[in-house]
Design a protein around this motif. Structure first.
Motif, mmCIF file in Angstrom:
data_model
loop_
_atom_site.group_PDB
_atom_site.id
_atom_site.type_symbol
_atom_site.label_atom_id
_atom_site.label_comp_id
_atom_site.label_asym_id
_atom_site.label_seq_id
_atom_site.Cartn_x
_atom_site.Cartn_y
_atom_site.Cartn_z
ATOM 1 N N PHE A 1 -8.660 0.578 9.561
ATOM 2 C CA PHE A 1 -8.725 2.370 9.028
ATOM 3 C C PHE A 1 -7.143 2.375 8.211
ATOM 4 C CE2 PHE A 1 -8.672 6.461 10.425
ATOM 5 C CZ PHE A 1 -8.494 6.951 9.945
ATOM 6 N N GLY A 2 -7.428 2.110 6.434
ATOM 7 C CA GLY A 2 -6.799 1.779 5.819
ATOM 8 C C GLY A 2 -6.143 3.427 5.769
ATOM 9 N N GLU A 3 -4.542 2.977 5.748
ATOM 10 C CA GLU A 3 -3.603 3.963 5.427
ATOM 11 C C GLU A 3 -2.560 3.810 4.275
ATOM 12 O OE1 GLU A 3 -0.234 2.590 7.873
ATOM 13 O OE2 GLU A 3 -1.707 2.332 8.895
ATOM 14 N N TYR A 4 -2.079 4.714 3.539
ATOM 15 C CA TYR A 4 -0.939 5.012 2.446
ATOM 16 C C TYR A 4 -0.156 5.035 4.056
ATOM 17 C CZ TYR A 4 -4.363 5.940 -0.971
ATOM 18 O OH TYR A 4 -5.854 6.279 -1.756
ATOM 19 N N LEU B 1 -6.719 -2.394 20.445
ATOM 20 C CA LEU B 1 -6.064 -1.486 19.389
ATOM 21 C C LEU B 1 -5.298 -2.737 18.351
ATOM 22 C CD1 LEU B 1 -4.978 0.932 16.711
ATOM 23 C CD2 LEU B 1 -3.296 1.030 18.926
ATOM 24 N N SER B 2 -5.579 -2.911 16.721
ATOM 25 C CA SER B 2 -5.090 -3.735 16.580
ATOM 26 C C SER B 2 -3.931 -3.416 15.691
ATOM 27 C CB SER B 2 -6.099 -5.159 15.648
ATOM 28 O OG SER B 2 -5.781 -5.894 15.314
ATOM 29 N N MET B 3 -3.151 -3.640 15.501
ATOM 30 C CA MET B 3 -2.123 -4.020 14.072
ATOM 31 C C MET B 3 -1.268 -4.178 13.181
ATOM 32 S SD MET B 3 -0.161 -0.607 16.803
ATOM 33 C CE MET B 3 0.797 0.848 15.828
ATOM 34 N N GLU B 4 -1.309 -4.012 11.789
ATOM 35 C CA GLU B 4 -0.657 -4.798 11.099
ATOM 36 C C GLU B 4 0.751 -4.495 11.258
ATOM 37 O OE1 GLU B 4 0.216 -4.663 5.662
ATOM 38 O OE2 GLU B 4 -0.711 -3.028 6.982
ATOM 39 N N GLN B 5 0.883 -3.516 11.988
ATOM 40 C CA GLN B 5 2.550 -3.428 12.326
ATOM 41 C C GLN B 5 3.263 -3.767 12.880
ATOM 42 O OE1 GLN B 5 -0.014 -0.725 12.072
ATOM 43 N NE2 GLN B 5 0.048 0.012 9.897
ATOM 44 N N PHE B 6 2.649 -4.733 13.614
ATOM 45 C CA PHE B 6 3.461 -5.966 14.744
ATOM 46 C C PHE B 6 3.151 -7.369 14.096
ATOM 47 C CE2 PHE B 6 3.853 -2.025 17.036
ATOM 48 C CZ PHE B 6 4.308 -1.960 17.777
ATOM 49 N N ASN B 7 3.285 -8.659 14.002
ATOM 50 C CA ASN B 7 3.396 -9.741 13.743
ATOM 51 C C ASN B 7 2.774 -10.717 15.067
ATOM 52 O OD1 ASN B 7 5.904 -11.480 13.868
ATOM 53 N ND2 ASN B 7 6.584 -9.820 12.709
ATOM 54 N N ARG B 8 2.446 -11.776 15.123
ATOM 55 C CA ARG B 8 2.161 -12.231 16.949
ATOM 56 C C ARG B 8 3.895 -12.830 16.771
ATOM 57 N NH1 ARG B 8 -2.459 -16.706 14.474
ATOM 58 N NH2 ARG B 8 -4.195 -15.064 13.899
ATOM 59 N N SER B 9 4.417 -12.959 16.454
ATOM 60 C CA SER B 9 5.629 -13.210 17.310
ATOM 61 C C SER B 9 6.446 -12.370 17.875
ATOM 62 C CB SER B 9 6.783 -13.809 16.744
ATOM 63 O OG SER B 9 7.299 -12.876 15.328
ATOM 64 N N SER C 1 1.023 -1.357 0.118
ATOM 65 C CA SER C 1 0.359 -0.352 -0.224
ATOM 66 C C SER C 1 0.854 1.068 0.332
ATOM 67 C CB SER C 1 -1.020 -0.083 0.811
ATOM 68 O OG SER C 1 -1.833 1.059 0.899
ATOM 69 N N THR C 2 0.737 1.842 -1.100
ATOM 70 C CA THR C 2 1.345 3.341 -1.273
ATOM 71 C C THR C 2 0.377 3.592 -1.932
ATOM 72 O OG1 THR C 2 2.484 1.761 -2.998
ATOM 73 C CG2 THR C 2 3.922 3.484 -1.533
ATOM 74 N N THR D 1 -5.130 -1.081 12.180
ATOM 75 C CA THR D 1 -4.719 -0.077 11.325
ATOM 76 C C THR D 1 -3.765 -1.035 10.485
ATOM 77 O OG1 THR D 1 -2.880 -0.070 12.820
ATOM 78 C CG2 THR D 1 -4.285 1.590 13.099
ATOM 79 N N VAL D 2 -4.395 -0.465 9.350
ATOM 80 C CA VAL D 2 -3.179 -1.878 7.862
ATOM 81 C C VAL D 2 -3.426 -1.169 6.832
ATOM 82 C CG1 VAL D 2 -6.293 -1.871 7.264
ATOM 83 C CG2 VAL D 2 -4.577 -3.739 7.240
ATOM 84 N N GLY D 3 -2.446 -1.450 6.267
ATOM 85 C CA GLY D 3 -2.557 -0.958 4.549
ATOM 86 C C GLY D 3 -3.492 -0.916 4.037
ATOM 87 N N ASN D 4 -3.906 0.094 2.653
ATOM 88 C CA ASN D 4 -4.902 0.177 2.484
ATOM 89 C C ASN D 4 -5.947 -0.706 0.942
ATOM 90 O OD1 ASN D 4 -6.657 2.904 2.626
ATOM 91 N ND2 ASN D 4 -6.609 2.681 0.406
#
Length: 331
Positions: A70-73, A99-107, A20-21, A245-248
């Motif tokens: 919430f999609g983001e650039y 708050l859930s975030m794409e920016q961190f992963n389960r590990s 997502s850009t 929060t997640v890429g669009n």
């Protein structure tokens, strides 16, 4: 154009960076929407009406949504500002919020939890999670708000190394993982999704080639794992609503993560807030806008990423090199 990824760019980049850009400015198209700075944004509801009171009113309209995507650039100042404002507004009316975030992963969940409980400091959080380069400027405010209010932060994504290996070997890679590693990815994958696959590859998709399918499965590893993480958090009695929060690209046209959340919600409501360049917004009719997402955040287009084709190709070569790191062959 709506946010589209060329097949070439995707094949080279989506295994090493979120797909997502932000669209850039189109100087040939004048806009009647006045966005003077990169912190300005305008919100629209499903009826193509501007939300005058902005995020407070939006939060009220989202009150009955169990999941807000919430999609983001990535790195767009206005979007990250709006994410914080919406998180604050949702909390004011529903403090059983996560708050859930794409920016961190389960590990990385244990590390994130340690930071939230003041067991470690921010620098250690950043180093141990290999946080995104824009963490301090764009995601710190969200995490700090959650920390201050003692909200759960869900490290929702799939580990990048597993996603990359799925892209090389396909879903068969999962069979060779130990149970502890397999748990870091979604248990179920819905692979029959031709519309999403077509949007992912565009005209570069060549039928059912093994390579194309593996790249698609890697994208699904992100979507399915994020969706499963979100819905699992809703099963926690302390959570009544999750903002993610997640890429669009992952939620446009209600595909990807959006559709995977819907599959798991059992009738509960999911809503999306999709970002769009202000010039592109004005080219769409009402039907196209409604198809794009439930709500839209209209922002100023970011500067053009490359003026020189050689610069762009040089970056592609670097990304391809990172994506082609060899994986352990699945048993």
């Amino acid at each position: 154009m709506l946010l589209r990824l060329s097949g070439l760019f995707l094949a080279l980049s989506f295994l090493s960076a979120c797909s997502s850009t932000a669209p850039t400015e189109d100087s040939a198209q004048a806009s009647s929407i006045q966005l003077e700075t990169y912190y300005d944004y305008v919100l629209y509801n499903p009826n193509d009406q501007q939300i005058i009171e902005n995020t407070q009113t939006l939060a009220m309209q989202l009150a009955d949504s169990q999941v807000v995507l919430f999609g983001e650039y990535h790195s767009h100042p206005a979007i990250h500002l709006a994410q914080l404002r919406l998180l604050e507004a949702l909390y004011q009316q529903q403090n059983q919020l996560s708050l859930s975030m794409e920016q961190f992963n389960r590990s990385q969940q244990t590390v994130v939890n340690s930071y939230l409980t003041n067991e470690i400091g921010e620098e250690w959080l950043i180093k141990q999670t290999k946080a995104w380069d824009n963490y301090r400027s764009d995601y710190r405010p969200l995490v700090e708000f959650a920390k201050d209010k003692q909200l759960t932060v869900v490290a929702a994504n799939a580990p990048r190394e597993h996603v990359r290996c799925i892209g090389q070997q396909g879903l068969g890679y999962l069979e060779g993982l130990e149970e502890s590693e397999r748990a870091k990815l979604a248990q179920d994958f819905t692979t029959d999704d031709p519309a999403y696959q077509q949007r992912l590859f565009g005209n570069a998709h060549h039928g059912d080639s093994e390579r194309s399918n593996n790249h698609f499965f890697a994208m699904l590893a992100w979507d399915e794992t994020m969706a499963e993480s979100i819905v699992k958090q809703l099963e926690n009695q302390s959570t009544q609503q999750v903002m993610h929060t997640v890429g669009n690209f992952h939620i446009e046209q209600r595909q990807g993560t959006y559709s995977r959340v819907e599959q798991r919600l059992n009738g509960q409501k999911v809503s999306s807030l999709v970002a769009i360049n202000h010039n592109e917004f004005e080219k769409l009719n009402q039907q196209q806008k409604k198809a794009l997402g439930d709500y839209l955040i209209v922002v100023k287009g970011l500067p053009k990423r490359y003026q020189n084709k050689a610069n762009q190709l040089a970056e592609f070569k670097h990304i391809k090199k990172q994506s082609n790191k060899q994986c352990k062959i699945a048993n």
